[in-house]
Write a protein that holds these residues in place. Structure first.
Motif, PDB file in Angstrom:
ATOM      1  N   GLY A 183     -67.819   3.428  13.877  1.00 56.51           N
ATOM      2  CA  GLY A 183     -68.875   2.940  14.754  1.00 56.51           C
ATOM      3  C   GLY A 183     -68.730   3.384  16.199  1.00 56.51           C
ATOM      4  N   ARG A 184     -67.582   3.967  16.544  1.00 53.69           N
ATOM      5  CA  ARG A 184     -67.352   4.440  17.924  1.00 53.69           C
ATOM      6  C   ARG A 184     -67.162   5.960  17.989  1.00 53.69           C
ATOM      7  NH1 ARG A 184     -62.847   2.952  20.562  1.00 53.69           N
ATOM      8  NH2 ARG A 184     -61.607   2.709  18.649  1.00 53.69           N
ATOM      9  N   PHE A 185     -66.530   6.520  16.983  1.00 55.03           N
ATOM     10  CA  PHE A 185     -66.243   7.952  16.978  1.00 55.03           C
ATOM     11  C   PHE A 185     -67.136   8.649  15.953  1.00 55.03           C
ATOM     12  CE2 PHE A 185     -61.480   7.814  18.386  1.00 55.03           C
ATOM     13  CZ  PHE A 185     -61.834   7.025  19.463  1.00 55.03           C
ATOM     14  N   THR A 186     -67.466   9.904  16.246  1.00 52.57           N
ATOM     15  CA  THR A 186     -68.271  10.704  15.326  1.00 52.57           C
ATOM     16  C   THR A 186     -67.654  12.091  15.196  1.00 52.57           C
ATOM     17  OG1 THR A 186     -70.297   9.548  15.980  1.00 52.57           O
ATOM     18  CG2 THR A 186     -70.545  11.646  14.821  1.00 52.57           C
ATOM     19  N   VAL A 241     -59.607   8.804  30.916  1.00 52.06           N
ATOM     20  CA  VAL A 241     -60.922   8.170  30.997  1.00 52.06           C
ATOM     21  C   VAL A 241     -60.734   6.664  31.085  1.00 52.06           C
ATOM     22  CG1 VAL A 241     -61.170   8.045  28.486  1.00 52.06           C
ATOM     23  CG2 VAL A 241     -63.224   8.105  29.927  1.00 52.06           C
ATOM     24  N   GLN A 242     -61.674   5.998  31.724  1.00 54.10           N
ATOM     25  CA  GLN A 242     -61.619   4.541  31.808  1.00 54.10           C
ATOM     26  C   GLN A 242     -62.111   3.907  30.515  1.00 54.10           C
ATOM     27  OE1 GLN A 242     -63.820   3.455  35.364  1.00 54.10           O
ATOM     28  NE2 GLN A 242     -61.922   3.358  36.539  1.00 54.10           N
ATOM     29  N   ALA A 243     -61.652   2.712  30.273  1.00 55.18           N
ATOM     30  CA  ALA A 243     -62.106   1.977  29.095  1.00 55.18           C
ATOM     31  C   ALA A 243     -63.634   1.879  29.101  1.00 55.18           C
ATOM     32  CB  ALA A 243     -61.487   0.588  29.074  1.00 55.18           C
ATOM     33  N   GLY A 244     -64.214   2.077  27.930  1.00 52.52           N
ATOM     34  CA  GLY A 244     -65.666   2.074  27.796  1.00 52.52           C
ATOM     35  C   GLY A 244     -66.289   3.441  27.948  1.00 52.52           C
ATOM     36  N   GLY A 245     -65.508   4.392  28.387  1.00 52.76           N
ATOM     37  CA  GLY A 245     -66.012   5.737  28.595  1.00 52.76           C
ATOM     38  C   GLY A 245     -66.022   6.572  27.326  1.00 52.76           C
ATOM     39  N   SER A 246     -66.362   7.853  27.493  1.00 56.11           N
ATOM     40  CA  SER A 246     -66.498   8.767  26.366  1.00 56.11           C
ATOM     41  C   SER A 246     -65.771  10.078  26.643  1.00 56.11           C
ATOM     42  CB  SER A 246     -67.979   9.076  26.114  1.00 56.11           C
ATOM     43  OG  SER A 246     -68.702   7.919  25.778  1.00 56.11           O
ATOM     44  N   LEU A 247     -65.354  10.711  25.568  1.00 47.28           N
ATOM     45  CA  LEU A 247     -64.802  12.062  25.606  1.00 47.28           C
ATOM     46  C   LEU A 247     -65.241  12.773  24.341  1.00 47.28           C
ATOM     47  CD1 LEU A 247     -61.052  11.716  26.727  1.00 47.28           C
ATOM     48  CD2 LEU A 247     -62.893  12.843  28.005  1.00 47.28           C
ATOM     49  N   ARG A 248     -65.328  14.097  24.427  1.00 45.43           N
ATOM     50  CA  ARG A 248     -65.566  14.896  23.239  1.00 45.43           C
ATOM     51  C   ARG A 248     -64.436  15.903  23.090  1.00 45.43           C
ATOM     52  NH1 ARG A 248     -70.393  18.990  21.316  1.00 45.43           N
ATOM     53  NH2 ARG A 248     -69.428  20.371  22.854  1.00 45.43           N
ATOM     54  N   LEU A 249     -63.751  15.816  21.981  1.00 39.58           N
ATOM     55  CA  LEU A 249     -62.700  16.770  21.658  1.00 39.58           C
ATOM     56  C   LEU A 249     -63.288  17.905  20.827  1.00 39.58           C
ATOM     57  CD1 LEU A 249     -59.770  14.392  20.642  1.00 39.58           C
ATOM     58  CD2 LEU A 249     -60.469  15.153  22.924  1.00 39.58           C
ATOM     59  N   SER A 250     -62.724  19.085  21.029  1.00 40.36           N
ATOM     60  CA  SER A 250     -63.109  20.251  20.254  1.00 40.36           C
ATOM     61  C   SER A 250     -61.863  20.852  19.615  1.00 40.36           C
ATOM     62  CB  SER A 250     -63.765  21.314  21.140  1.00 40.36           C
ATOM     63  OG  SER A 250     -64.929  20.822  21.762  1.00 40.36           O
ATOM     64  N   MET A 294     -61.941  19.668   7.350  1.00 40.67           N
ATOM     65  CA  MET A 294     -61.227  19.431   8.607  1.00 40.67           C
ATOM     66  C   MET A 294     -61.043  17.938   8.862  1.00 40.67           C
ATOM     67  SD  MET A 294     -60.729  22.454   9.977  1.00 40.67           S
ATOM     68  CE  MET A 294     -60.319  21.996  11.652  1.00 40.67           C
ATOM     69  N   GLY A 295     -60.059  17.630   9.678  1.00 41.10           N
ATOM     70  CA  GLY A 295     -59.828  16.243  10.036  1.00 41.10           C
ATOM     71  C   GLY A 295     -59.226  16.105  11.426  1.00 41.10           C
ATOM     72  N   TRP A 296     -59.225  14.876  11.895  1.00 39.17           N
ATOM     73  CA  TRP A 296     -58.570  14.507  13.156  1.00 39.17           C
ATOM     74  C   TRP A 296     -57.598  13.361  12.886  1.00 39.17           C
ATOM     75  CZ3 TRP A 296     -58.996  16.984  17.776  1.00 39.17           C
ATOM     76  CH2 TRP A 296     -60.089  17.823  17.971  1.00 39.17           C
ATOM     77  N   PHE A 297     -56.448  13.478  13.493  1.00 31.68           N
ATOM     78  CA  PHE A 297     -55.445  12.420  13.468  1.00 31.68           C
ATOM     79  C   PHE A 297     -55.008  12.147  14.898  1.00 31.68           C
ATOM     80  CE2 PHE A 297     -54.275  11.938   8.958  1.00 31.68           C
ATOM     81  CZ  PHE A 297     -54.978  12.983   8.409  1.00 31.68           C
ATOM     82  N   ARG A 298     -54.273  11.070  15.084  1.00 31.59           N
ATOM     83  CA  ARG A 298     -53.720  10.787  16.400  1.00 31.59           C
ATOM     84  C   ARG A 298     -52.356  10.126  16.259  1.00 31.59           C
ATOM     85  NH1 ARG A 298     -57.872   5.924  18.324  1.00 31.59           N
ATOM     86  NH2 ARG A 298     -57.040   4.294  16.942  1.00 31.59           N
ATOM     87  N   VAL A 314     -64.799  22.251  15.164  1.00 30.80           N
ATOM     88  CA  VAL A 314     -65.028  20.861  14.774  1.00 30.80           C
ATOM     89  C   VAL A 314     -64.901  20.001  16.023  1.00 30.80           C
ATOM     90  CG1 VAL A 314     -62.619  20.452  14.148  1.00 30.80           C
ATOM     91  CG2 VAL A 314     -64.423  19.039  13.145  1.00 30.80           C
ATOM     92  N   TYR A 315     -65.694  18.935  16.075  1.00 33.97           N
ATOM     93  CA  TYR A 315     -65.746  18.079  17.255  1.00 33.97           C
ATOM     94  C   TYR A 315     -65.402  16.639  16.898  1.00 33.97           C
ATOM     95  CZ  TYR A 315     -68.530  22.040  18.876  1.00 33.97           C
ATOM     96  OH  TYR A 315     -68.982  23.296  19.203  1.00 33.97           O
ATOM     97  N   LEU A 316     -64.948  15.914  17.896  1.00 31.29           N
ATOM     98  CA  LEU A 316     -64.772  14.475  17.756  1.00 31.29           C
ATOM     99  C   LEU A 316     -65.366  13.827  18.993  1.00 31.29           C
ATOM    100  CD1 LEU A 316     -63.561  12.232  15.956  1.00 31.29           C
ATOM    101  CD2 LEU A 316     -61.561  12.274  17.473  1.00 31.29           C
ATOM    102  N   GLN A 317     -66.534  13.220  18.824  1.00 36.28           N
ATOM    103  CA  GLN A 317     -67.174  12.489  19.913  1.00 36.28           C
ATOM    104  C   GLN A 317     -66.625  11.071  19.917  1.00 36.28           C
ATOM    105  OE1 GLN A 317     -69.493  13.527  22.300  1.00 36.28           O
ATOM    106  NE2 GLN A 317     -69.091  11.503  23.192  1.00 36.28           N
ATOM    107  N   MET A 318     -66.054  10.683  21.032  1.00 34.31           N
ATOM    108  CA  MET A 318     -65.414   9.375  21.138  1.00 34.31           C
ATOM    109  C   MET A 318     -66.140   8.548  22.195  1.00 34.31           C
ATOM    110  SD  MET A 318     -61.411  10.514  20.925  1.00 34.31           S
ATOM    111  CE  MET A 318     -61.422  11.309  22.523  1.00 34.31           C
ATOM    112  N   ASN A 319     -66.765   7.480  21.754  1.00 36.69           N
ATOM    113  CA  ASN A 319     -67.488   6.574  22.642  1.00 36.69           C
ATOM    114  C   ASN A 319     -66.824   5.202  22.635  1.00 36.69           C
ATOM    115  OD1 ASN A 319     -69.425   8.625  23.075  1.00 36.69           O
ATOM    116  ND2 ASN A 319     -70.646   7.924  21.346  1.00 36.69           N
ATOM    117  N   GLY A 320     -67.095   4.422  23.655  1.00 41.08           N
ATOM    118  CA  GLY A 320     -66.531   3.073  23.710  1.00 41.08           C
ATOM    119  C   GLY A 320     -65.016   3.084  23.649  1.00 41.08           C
TER     120      GLY A 320
END
Length: 121
Positions: free
Chosen positions: A66-69, A12-21, A34-38, A79-85
Protein backbone atom coordinates in the motif's frame (compact mmCIF):
# COMPACT_ATOMS: atom_id res chain seq x y z
CA UNK A 1 27.82 -11.63 -16.61
CA UNK A 2 24.82 -9.86 -15.15
CA UNK A 3 25.38 -6.50 -13.50
CA UNK A 4 22.74 -4.73 -11.44
CA UNK A 5 23.27 -1.11 -10.42
CA UNK A 6 20.93 0.66 -8.02
CA UNK A 7 20.43 4.40 -7.74
CA UNK A 8 18.04 6.88 -6.19
CA UNK A 9 18.69 6.39 -2.50
CA UNK A 10 19.15 9.26 -0.10
CA UNK A 11 17.89 11.07 2.97
CA UNK A 12 14.20 11.93 3.24
CA UNK A 13 11.84 13.04 5.98
CA UNK A 14 9.13 10.77 7.28
CA UNK A 15 6.09 10.90 5.02
CA UNK A 16 8.20 11.68 1.99
CA UNK A 17 8.87 9.72 -1.19
CA UNK A 18 11.80 8.29 -3.11
CA UNK A 19 12.09 6.32 -6.30
CA UNK A 20 14.82 3.73 -6.59
CA UNK A 21 16.07 2.49 -9.94
CA UNK A 22 18.00 -0.63 -10.85
CA UNK A 23 19.64 -0.89 -14.25
CA UNK A 24 20.52 -4.34 -15.53
CA UNK A 25 23.10 -5.34 -18.10
CA UNK A 26 24.48 -8.62 -19.32
CA UNK A 27 21.34 -10.58 -20.18
CA UNK A 28 17.92 -10.33 -21.81
CA UNK A 29 16.03 -8.16 -19.34
CA UNK A 30 12.57 -8.85 -20.75
CA UNK A 31 12.75 -12.48 -19.58
CA UNK A 32 14.26 -11.70 -16.20
CA UNK A 33 12.18 -11.66 -13.01
CA UNK A 34 13.28 -8.99 -10.54
CA UNK A 35 12.95 -8.11 -6.90
CA UNK A 36 13.90 -5.64 -4.18
CA UNK A 37 15.15 -6.47 -0.72
CA UNK A 38 16.44 -4.36 2.12
CA UNK A 39 18.70 -4.77 5.13
CA UNK A 40 18.37 -2.54 8.17
CA UNK A 41 21.25 -2.26 10.65
CA UNK A 42 21.45 -5.37 12.80
CA UNK A 43 18.71 -7.18 10.88
CA UNK A 44 18.52 -9.84 8.21
CA UNK A 45 17.74 -9.08 4.60
CA UNK A 46 14.01 -8.49 4.20
CA UNK A 47 11.85 -8.98 1.14
CA UNK A 48 10.31 -5.78 -0.22
CA UNK A 49 8.80 -6.49 -3.63
CA UNK A 50 9.06 -8.63 -6.75
CA UNK A 51 7.84 -8.32 -10.32
CA UNK A 52 7.53 -10.90 -13.06
CA UNK A 53 9.33 -10.39 -16.35
CA UNK A 54 6.21 -9.19 -18.19
CA UNK A 55 4.96 -7.02 -15.29
CA UNK A 56 1.80 -9.12 -15.03
CA UNK A 57 2.49 -10.19 -11.46
CA UNK A 58 3.77 -8.29 -8.45
CA UNK A 59 4.40 -9.33 -4.88
CA UNK A 60 4.97 -7.18 -1.78
CA UNK A 61 6.22 -7.64 1.72
CA UNK A 62 3.62 -6.97 4.40
CA UNK A 63 5.48 -3.99 5.80
CA UNK A 64 5.37 -2.06 2.51
CA UNK A 65 2.02 -3.02 1.02
CA UNK A 66 0.00 0.00 0.00
CA UNK A 67 3.03 2.33 0.22
CA UNK A 68 5.58 0.95 -2.23
CA UNK A 69 5.11 0.11 -5.90
CA UNK A 70 7.43 -1.98 -8.05
CA UNK A 71 7.47 -1.50 -11.80
CA UNK A 72 9.76 -2.07 -14.75
CA UNK A 73 10.58 -0.68 -18.16
CA UNK A 74 11.93 -3.47 -20.33
CA UNK A 75 12.91 -1.03 -23.06
CA UNK A 76 15.27 0.63 -20.57
CA UNK A 77 16.37 -2.57 -18.81
CA UNK A 78 15.36 -0.97 -15.54
CA UNK A 79 13.22 -1.88 -12.55
CA UNK A 80 11.88 0.76 -10.18
CA UNK A 81 10.69 0.95 -6.61
CA UNK A 82 8.43 3.90 -5.86
CA UNK A 83 8.36 4.45 -2.12
CA UNK A 84 5.66 6.70 -0.66
CA UNK A 85 4.71 7.42 2.93
CA UNK A 86 8.21 6.59 4.12
CA UNK A 87 8.73 5.81 7.78
CA UNK A 88 11.90 5.79 9.89
CA UNK A 89 11.66 2.00 10.01
CA UNK A 90 12.13 1.94 6.23
CA UNK A 91 15.73 3.05 6.77
CA UNK A 92 17.95 0.38 5.23
CA UNK A 93 20.24 -0.50 2.38
CA UNK A 94 18.02 -1.47 -0.55
CA UNK A 95 19.18 -4.19 -2.93
CA UNK A 96 18.03 -5.04 -6.39
CA UNK A 97 17.96 -8.76 -7.19
CA UNK A 98 17.39 -10.74 -10.36
CA UNK A 99 16.52 -14.22 -11.50
CA UNK A 100 13.42 -15.08 -9.50
CA UNK A 101 9.87 -14.08 -8.69
CA UNK A 102 9.95 -14.86 -5.00
CA UNK A 103 10.04 -13.45 -1.49
CA UNK A 104 13.01 -15.64 -0.63
CA UNK A 105 16.62 -14.54 -0.92
CA UNK A 106 17.91 -18.00 -1.82
CA UNK A 107 16.10 -18.10 -5.18
CA UNK A 108 17.76 -15.00 -6.60
CA UNK A 109 20.88 -15.40 -8.70
CA UNK A 110 22.11 -11.86 -9.10
CA UNK A 111 22.45 -8.92 -6.72
CA UNK A 112 23.32 -5.27 -6.89
CA UNK A 113 25.59 -3.47 -4.44
CA UNK A 114 22.77 -1.64 -2.71
CA UNK A 115 21.69 1.95 -2.18
CA UNK A 116 21.17 3.59 1.21
CA UNK A 117 17.78 4.99 2.15
CA UNK A 118 17.54 6.99 5.36
CA UNK A 119 14.24 8.29 6.69
CA UNK A 120 14.40 10.91 9.42
CA UNK A 121 11.62 11.41 11.95
Amino acid sequence: QVQLVESGGGLVQAGGSLRLSCAATGRTFSTYNMGWFRRAPGKEREFVAAISFGSRNTLYGDSVKGRFTISRDNAKNTVYLQMNGLKPEDTAVYYCAGGAYSAYVRYYQDWGQGTQVTVSS
